[in-house]
Motif scaffolding. Structure first.
Motif, mmCIF file in Angstrom:
data_model
loop_
_atom_site.group_PDB
_atom_site.id
_atom_site.type_symbol
_atom_site.label_atom_id
_atom_site.label_comp_id
_atom_site.label_asym_id
_atom_site.label_seq_id
_atom_site.Cartn_x
_atom_site.Cartn_y
_atom_site.Cartn_z
ATOM 1 N N ASP A 243 0.855 -1.169 0.000
ATOM 2 C CA ASP A 243 0.000 0.000 0.000
ATOM 3 C C ASP A 243 0.902 1.233 0.000
ATOM 4 O OD1 ASP A 243 -1.835 2.050 0.698
ATOM 5 O OD2 ASP A 243 -3.143 0.515 1.571
ATOM 6 N N LEU A 244 0.636 2.178 -0.906
ATOM 7 C CA LEU A 244 1.461 3.387 -1.002
ATOM 8 C C LEU A 244 1.565 4.110 0.340
ATOM 9 C CD1 LEU A 244 0.654 5.219 -4.336
ATOM 10 C CD2 LEU A 244 2.669 3.916 -3.688
ATOM 11 N N GLU A 245 0.471 4.056 1.086
ATOM 12 C CA GLU A 245 0.405 4.723 2.377
ATOM 13 C C GLU A 245 1.568 4.325 3.283
ATOM 14 O OE1 GLU A 245 -2.979 5.033 5.871
ATOM 15 O OE2 GLU A 245 -3.309 3.756 4.117
ATOM 16 N N TYR A 246 2.004 3.059 3.152
ATOM 17 C CA TYR A 246 3.037 2.557 4.052
ATOM 18 C C TYR A 246 4.447 2.637 3.475
ATOM 19 C CZ TYR A 246 -1.120 0.806 6.308
ATOM 20 O OH TYR A 246 -2.350 0.716 6.898
ATOM 21 N N ALA A 247 4.557 3.129 2.256
ATOM 22 C CA ALA A 247 5.896 3.235 1.646
ATOM 23 C C ALA A 247 6.630 4.412 2.282
ATOM 24 C CB ALA A 247 5.761 3.433 0.151
ATOM 25 N N ASP A 248 7.909 4.226 2.634
ATOM 26 C CA ASP A 248 8.654 5.342 3.223
ATOM 27 C C ASP A 248 9.039 6.335 2.122
ATOM 28 O OD1 ASP A 248 11.855 4.867 2.687
ATOM 29 O OD2 ASP A 248 10.655 3.031 2.679
ATOM 30 N N GLN A 249 9.427 7.547 2.512
ATOM 31 C CA GLN A 249 9.694 8.628 1.551
ATOM 32 C C GLN A 249 10.830 8.296 0.587
ATOM 33 O OE1 GLN A 249 11.310 12.095 3.577
ATOM 34 N NE2 GLN A 249 11.596 10.896 5.433
ATOM 35 N N PHE A 250 11.860 7.579 1.079
ATOM 36 C CA PHE A 250 13.018 7.275 0.226
ATOM 37 C C PHE A 250 12.621 6.290 -0.878
ATOM 38 C CE2 PHE A 250 14.489 8.150 4.551
ATOM 39 C CZ PHE A 250 15.166 9.326 4.311
ATOM 40 N N THR A 251 11.862 5.288 -0.469
ATOM 41 C CA THR A 251 11.407 4.289 -1.435
ATOM 42 C C THR A 251 10.516 4.943 -2.490
ATOM 43 O OG1 THR A 251 11.482 2.585 0.257
ATOM 44 C CG2 THR A 251 10.148 2.110 -1.680
ATOM 45 N N LEU A 252 9.610 5.802 -2.011
ATOM 46 C CA LEU A 252 8.674 6.457 -2.913
ATOM 47 C C LEU A 252 9.420 7.384 -3.883
ATOM 48 C CD1 LEU A 252 5.782 5.832 -2.967
ATOM 49 C CD2 LEU A 252 5.281 7.828 -1.560
ATOM 50 N N ALA A 253 10.433 8.089 -3.368
ATOM 51 C CA ALA A 253 11.231 8.979 -4.220
ATOM 52 C C ALA A 253 11.935 8.162 -5.307
ATOM 53 C CB ALA A 253 12.258 9.726 -3.374
ATOM 54 N N ARG A 254 12.481 6.993 -4.923
ATOM 55 C CA ARG A 254 13.175 6.141 -5.894
ATOM 56 C C ARG A 254 12.197 5.542 -6.905
ATOM 57 N NH1 ARG A 254 18.511 4.452 -5.548
ATOM 58 N NH2 ARG A 254 19.531 5.385 -3.753
ATOM 59 N N ALA A 255 10.985 5.264 -6.441
ATOM 60 C CA ALA A 255 9.972 4.698 -7.327
ATOM 61 C C ALA A 255 9.568 5.727 -8.389
ATOM 62 C CB ALA A 255 8.754 4.255 -6.528
ATOM 63 N N LEU A 256 9.529 7.005 -7.979
ATOM 64 C CA LEU A 256 9.212 8.094 -8.906
ATOM 65 C C LEU A 256 10.315 8.232 -9.946
ATOM 66 C CD1 LEU A 256 7.801 11.098 -6.826
ATOM 67 C CD2 LEU A 256 6.816 10.108 -8.916
ATOM 68 N N GLU A 257 11.542 8.301 -9.434
ATOM 69 C CA GLU A 257 12.731 8.401 -10.273
ATOM 70 C C GLU A 257 12.774 7.328 -11.354
ATOM 71 O OE1 GLU A 257 15.893 9.510 -7.096
ATOM 72 O OE2 GLU A 257 16.849 8.134 -8.525
ATOM 73 N N GLY A 258 12.437 6.113 -10.943
ATOM 74 C CA GLY A 258 12.591 4.971 -11.846
ATOM 75 C C GLY A 258 11.327 4.634 -12.614
ATOM 76 N N ARG A 259 10.394 5.602 -12.693
ATOM 77 C CA ARG A 259 9.090 5.310 -13.301
ATOM 78 C C ARG A 259 9.230 4.896 -14.768
ATOM 79 N NH1 ARG A 259 9.886 10.663 -12.869
ATOM 80 N NH2 ARG A 259 9.305 12.043 -14.577
ATOM 81 N N ASN A 260 8.343 4.052 -15.214
ATOM 82 C CA ASN A 260 8.362 3.540 -16.588
ATOM 83 C C ASN A 260 7.085 3.908 -17.318
ATOM 84 O OD1 ASN A 260 10.843 1.901 -16.345
ATOM 85 N ND2 ASN A 260 9.608 0.771 -14.851
ATOM 86 N N GLU A 261 7.167 4.061 -18.624
ATOM 87 C CA GLU A 261 5.983 4.341 -19.438
ATOM 88 C C GLU A 261 5.146 3.071 -19.545
ATOM 89 O OE1 GLU A 261 5.227 6.719 -23.664
ATOM 90 O OE2 GLU A 261 7.240 6.322 -22.916
ATOM 91 N N ILE A 262 3.816 3.246 -19.512
ATOM 92 C CA ILE A 262 2.977 2.039 -19.613
ATOM 93 C C ILE A 262 2.090 2.088 -20.853
ATOM 94 C CG2 ILE A 262 2.945 1.452 -17.165
ATOM 95 C CD1 ILE A 262 0.181 2.889 -17.020
#
Lengths: 200, 200
Positions: free
Chosen positions: B181-200
Motif C-alpha cells: 500500500d502506497l500509504e506505508y511506503a517510506d519517503q526514500f522508497t517512494l522517491a526512488r519509485a518516482l525516479e525509476g518510473r516507466n511508461e505504460i
C-alpha cells in the motif's frame, strides 16, 4: 529447484519445520544459521538432542521428567509429602516451580481425558497416582489440569476416584490474571472471578 | 530450581535458545516437543545437523552452498553463463531461484563491506569474483546486495573494480513492493519509485 537440490540442507530444514510453531521460512533461517556457525556448534546441538532423549525418562514416583531414578523433587526430604499437585504435562511442573510458592509433591498424568483424541483414563498415569495415594501419607491433591473442557473432565474423574479415600481434592482458583486489564477478560473468567471473590 | 536440575534438558533448551530469534520460552517448548517424540526423531534431527555441517561447503565456482564439487546451478549447462548475479548471502540465491525468472549464474560474497563490523573487502569473496570475470565470458554482473548503506557501499566498490574491464554492471531496481500500500511506503522508497518510473 528448491534449495538447489542440496539434500543435506533440505533435510535439515525439514527437521526444523517439524518442530511445533516453526514454519517454512523460520526453518530455513534456522538451518542457515547452523551452516554459518563452526562445526562444533552443530555437533554440540546434535549431542544435546541425543542425550536429552537417551538420559531423560519418567520419575518412578511422580512420572515427571528426570535423568535420575527418582527426580530431584520427589527425593527432596524438605518437601511436604502430604500434598500432591496433579498436572497434565511435565512442563506444568516447571511452571509451578517457577512460582517458588509450592513445596509439595507433583504427579504428572501425561495427558488429559479426551474422547475426541481417543485418550481414555487408562492411557494416563492415574493408576500410578492411585498407588501413591494408597500409602495414606497424602491428605490433599490439587487438581491443576488446564481450565479447558478436557482438563475439567479429567479433574472431576480423578476427584470421584480419590474422594472416597478420604483425601481432600482441591482445584486451582479461577479468576482474572494478575496484571491484566478487565476490559480483555472474557465473560466466563469474569463470572468465575466474581463467584470466587474474597474479602479484603 | 530451574528445570529441576535435569542437566540434559537444560542443555537442550540452551542449544535451542542460541538459534536466532528463539527466546527462552520457545526454546523450552521446542525442547519438550523433542522429549515427547520417539527417540528416532531426535536421532534423525541430530544426524541432519551433523550431515548438513559436514557435507555442505562452498561451490568452487560461485561460493554458494553445495554438497557437490560444483553446485547444481554452476554445472547446469542450460544456464546463461554471460551474466552473474552477485549476492551477499547463500540464502539470497534461493530467493532469486524461487522467482523462476533468472537463468544466469550467481556469485556469493559471504557478507558486505562494513567498517563498523570490521568487515573489509578482502574478507569477502571478491577475489574469486574477479577471477571468474577474467575469463571474458561474462558480459554483465547484477549487483543484488541489500538496499542498505553497507549493501550500497559493497555494490559501488565492486562496480568500480569491474567497470574498467568493460563489463556492464547493473543494480536491482528500487521501488514500491508489489501488493503493498502506497500509504506505508517510506519517503526514500517512494522517491526512488518516482525516479525509476516507466511508461505504460
Amino acid at each position: 529447484m528448491a534449495n538447489n537440490n542440496i539434500v543435506p540442507l533440505t533435510e535439515l530444514i525439514s527437521q526444523f519445520e517439524r518442530l511445533p510453531g516453526i514454519g517454512k521460512k523460520t526453518a530455513q533461517r534456522l538451518a542457515y544459521s547452523i551452516l554459518e556457525q563452526p562445526p562444533e556448534r552443530a555437533e554440540k546441538f546434535a549431542e544435546a538432542l541425543i542425550n536429552a532423549k537417551r538420559k531423560i525418562h519418567f520419575c518412578k514416583e511422580c512420572q515427571g521428567l528426570t535423568d535420575l531414578d527418582t527426580c530431584a523433587i520427589c527425593s527432596n526430604e524438605t518437601r511436604n509429602r502430604s500434598i500432591i499437585c496433579v498436572v497434565a504435562e511435565p512442563k506444568d511442573v516447571m511452571a509451578f516451580e517457577r512460582t517458588g510458592e509450592y513445596n509439595g509433591l507433583y504427579h504428572v498424568l501425561h495427558g488429559v481425558i479426551s474422547p475426541l483424541d481417543r485418550i481414555s483414563p487408562d492411557q494416563l498415569k492415574i493408576k500410578e497416582l492411585m498407588s501413591r495415594l494408597s500409602s495414606g501419607e497424602v491428605t490433599e491433591i490439587i487438581m491443576a489440569t488446564n481450565p479447558t473442557v478436557e482438563g475439567e473432565a479429567t479433574a472431576s474423574y480423578i476427584s470421584r476416584l480419590v474422594k472416597p479415600m478420604g483425601i481432600k481434592v482441591t482445584r486451582l482458583a479461577y479468576g482474572i490474571p494478575v496484571g491484566s486489564d478487565l476490559e480483555y477478560a472474557d465473560q466466563f473468567t469474569l463470572a468465575r472471578a466474581l463467584e470466587g471473590r474474597n474479602e479484603i
